[in-house]
Motif scaffolding. Sequence first.
Motif, PDB file in Angstrom:
ATOM      1  N   TYR A   1      75.409 -30.222  13.104  1.00  0.00           N
ATOM      2  CA  TYR A   1      76.865 -30.158  13.248  1.00  0.00           C
ATOM      3  C   TYR A   1      77.623 -30.999  12.229  1.00  0.00           C
ATOM      4  CZ  TYR A   1      76.630 -27.490  17.553  1.00  0.00           C
ATOM      5  OH  TYR A   1      76.417 -26.499  18.486  1.00  0.00           O
ATOM      6  N   PHE A   2      77.034 -32.143  11.815  1.00  0.00           N
ATOM      7  CA  PHE A   2      77.806 -33.001  10.912  1.00  0.00           C
ATOM      8  C   PHE A   2      76.929 -33.786   9.935  1.00  0.00           C
ATOM      9  CE2 PHE A   2      77.398 -35.194  15.022  1.00  0.00           C
ATOM     10  CZ  PHE A   2      76.958 -36.463  14.680  1.00  0.00           C
ATOM     11  N   GLY A   3      76.030 -33.086   9.281  1.00  0.00           N
ATOM     12  CA  GLY A   3      75.182 -33.719   8.269  1.00  0.00           C
ATOM     13  C   GLY A   3      75.975 -34.361   7.146  1.00  0.00           C
ATOM     14  N   ASN A   4      77.169 -33.835   6.897  1.00  0.00           N
ATOM     15  CA  ASN A   4      78.035 -34.389   5.852  1.00  0.00           C
ATOM     16  C   ASN A   4      78.772 -35.643   6.322  1.00  0.00           C
ATOM     17  OD1 ASN A   4      79.543 -32.720   7.629  1.00  0.00           O
ATOM     18  ND2 ASN A   4      81.156 -32.458   6.120  1.00  0.00           N
ATOM     19  N   HIS A   5      78.447 -36.126   7.514  1.00  0.00           N
ATOM     20  CA  HIS A   5      78.994 -37.384   8.019  1.00  0.00           C
ATOM     21  C   HIS A   5      77.851 -38.349   8.333  1.00  0.00           C
ATOM     22  CE1 HIS A   5      83.158 -36.015   8.097  1.00  0.00           C
ATOM     23  NE2 HIS A   5      82.629 -34.852   8.404  1.00  0.00           N
ATOM     24  N   PHE A   6      76.773 -38.201   7.581  1.00  0.00           N
ATOM     25  CA  PHE A   6      75.666 -39.149   7.527  1.00  0.00           C
ATOM     26  C   PHE A   6      75.670 -39.693   6.105  1.00  0.00           C
ATOM     27  CE2 PHE A   6      74.006 -37.053  11.213  1.00  0.00           C
ATOM     28  CZ  PHE A   6      72.964 -37.802  11.722  1.00  0.00           C
ATOM     29  N   TRP A   7      75.649 -40.987   5.979  1.00  0.00           N
ATOM     30  CA  TRP A   7      75.559 -41.608   4.662  1.00  0.00           C
ATOM     31  C   TRP A   7      74.192 -42.272   4.599  1.00  0.00           C
ATOM     32  CZ3 TRP A   7      79.724 -41.441   7.853  1.00  0.00           C
ATOM     33  CH2 TRP A   7      80.856 -40.788   7.361  1.00  0.00           C
ATOM     34  N   LEU A   8      73.330 -41.727   3.746  1.00  0.00           N
ATOM     35  CA  LEU A   8      71.949 -42.183   3.646  1.00  0.00           C
ATOM     36  C   LEU A   8      71.746 -42.968   2.357  1.00  0.00           C
ATOM     37  CD1 LEU A   8      70.066 -38.848   4.508  1.00  0.00           C
ATOM     38  CD2 LEU A   8      71.002 -40.531   6.098  1.00  0.00           C
ATOM     39  N   MET A   9      71.014 -44.078   2.436  1.00  0.00           N
ATOM     40  CA  MET A   9      70.699 -44.872   1.250  1.00  0.00           C
ATOM     41  C   MET A   9      69.187 -44.906   1.054  1.00  0.00           C
ATOM     42  SD  MET A   9      71.758 -48.731   0.164  1.00  0.00           S
ATOM     43  CE  MET A   9      73.439 -48.279  -0.227  1.00  0.00           C
ATOM     44  N   PHE A  10      68.787 -44.658  -0.183  1.00  0.00           N
ATOM     45  CA  PHE A  10      67.373 -44.592  -0.534  1.00  0.00           C
ATOM     46  C   PHE A  10      67.023 -45.626  -1.584  1.00  0.00           C
ATOM     47  CE2 PHE A  10      68.491 -40.494   1.112  1.00  0.00           C
ATOM     48  CZ  PHE A  10      67.385 -40.088   1.820  1.00  0.00           C
ATOM     49  N   ASP A  11      65.815 -46.125  -1.501  1.00  0.00           N
ATOM     50  CA  ASP A  11      65.236 -46.986  -2.522  1.00  0.00           C
ATOM     51  C   ASP A  11      63.986 -46.282  -3.019  1.00  0.00           C
ATOM     52  OD1 ASP A  11      64.433 -49.061  -4.182  1.00  0.00           O
ATOM     53  OD2 ASP A  11      63.682 -50.312  -2.542  1.00  0.00           O
ATOM     54  N   GLU A  12      64.064 -45.742  -4.220  1.00  0.00           N
ATOM     55  CA  GLU A  12      62.942 -45.002  -4.813  1.00  0.00           C
ATOM     56  C   GLU A  12      62.388 -43.945  -3.855  1.00  0.00           C
ATOM     57  OE1 GLU A  12      60.040 -47.654  -6.479  1.00  0.00           O
ATOM     58  OE2 GLU A  12      61.558 -48.749  -7.610  1.00  0.00           O
ATOM     59  N   GLY A  13      63.285 -43.164  -3.278  1.00  0.00           N
ATOM     60  CA  GLY A  13      62.896 -42.063  -2.407  1.00  0.00           C
ATOM     61  C   GLY A  13      62.655 -42.428  -0.956  1.00  0.00           C
ATOM     62  N   LYS A  14      62.689 -43.705  -0.621  1.00  0.00           N
ATOM     63  CA  LYS A  14      62.463 -44.151   0.754  1.00  0.00           C
ATOM     64  C   LYS A  14      63.819 -44.385   1.424  1.00  0.00           C
ATOM     65  CE  LYS A  14      60.499 -47.952   3.440  1.00  0.00           C
ATOM     66  NZ  LYS A  14      59.742 -49.218   3.387  1.00  0.00           N
ATOM     67  N   LEU A  15      64.028 -43.769   2.593  1.00  0.00           N
ATOM     68  CA  LEU A  15      65.246 -44.019   3.353  1.00  0.00           C
ATOM     69  C   LEU A  15      65.193 -45.445   3.892  1.00  0.00           C
ATOM     70  CD1 LEU A  15      67.915 -42.974   4.593  1.00  0.00           C
ATOM     71  CD2 LEU A  15      66.584 -42.272   6.603  1.00  0.00           C
ATOM     72  N   ILE A  16      66.189 -46.257   3.496  1.00  0.00           N
ATOM     73  CA  ILE A  16      66.192 -47.658   3.921  1.00  0.00           C
ATOM     74  C   ILE A  16      67.353 -47.990   4.849  1.00  0.00           C
ATOM     75  CG2 ILE A  16      64.934 -48.430   1.883  1.00  0.00           C
ATOM     76  CD1 ILE A  16      67.702 -49.564   0.885  1.00  0.00           C
ATOM     77  N   ALA A  17      68.405 -47.149   4.806  1.00  0.00           N
ATOM     78  CA  ALA A  17      69.579 -47.436   5.630  1.00  0.00           C
ATOM     79  C   ALA A  17      70.415 -46.171   5.779  1.00  0.00           C
ATOM     80  CB  ALA A  17      70.423 -48.547   5.004  1.00  0.00           C
TER      81      ALA A  17
END
Length: 171
Positions: free
Chosen positions: A39-55
């Motif tokens: 429903y709202f994937g565009n309201h997830f802010w994902l941060m990656f470190d070298e391809g790893k989801l960290i936050a």
Amino acid sequence: MNIRYATMADLDDIASVESVCFPVLEAATKEEFEQRIKYFGNHFWLMFDEGKLIAFVDGFVTDEANLTDEMYENASMHNENGAWQMIFGVNTLPEYRRCGYAKELIKKAILDAREQNRRGLVLTCKESLVPYYSKFGFVDEGITDKSTHGNVLWHQMRLDFELRNNGVKQI
């Protein structure tokens, strides 16, 4: 660090990070995240470190002014044209905490909400985090009676662009 929005391909990683960051009674399930991304994937802010989801930070948009328990469980309540960006969770893997990653994600969520002409953002947090969110301009509205999620006392905090309009120190 790379920030982007969520897709279904991120589901397992999102659920895994959440399970590390929140107690069982407070954590969203993989199934709940599947619905949220739908429903709202565009309201997830994902941060990656070298391809790893960290936050990540997530939450839907609504015209409802207060965050309620039903919102956590019912992703279909999302209204892309709503006035308020709700924040359901701010998650950072323990080994990446205190490095400013959550700060960058929250700032991006605030920026997106401004650019989308939202009225502001609303979140709930435990009392110990009130000073942290205040740094972004969120105002503590006290303990909410709208959410007892995970059997916890939650403070509702609001960043109202119409009221605050940059009278707050930005970080």
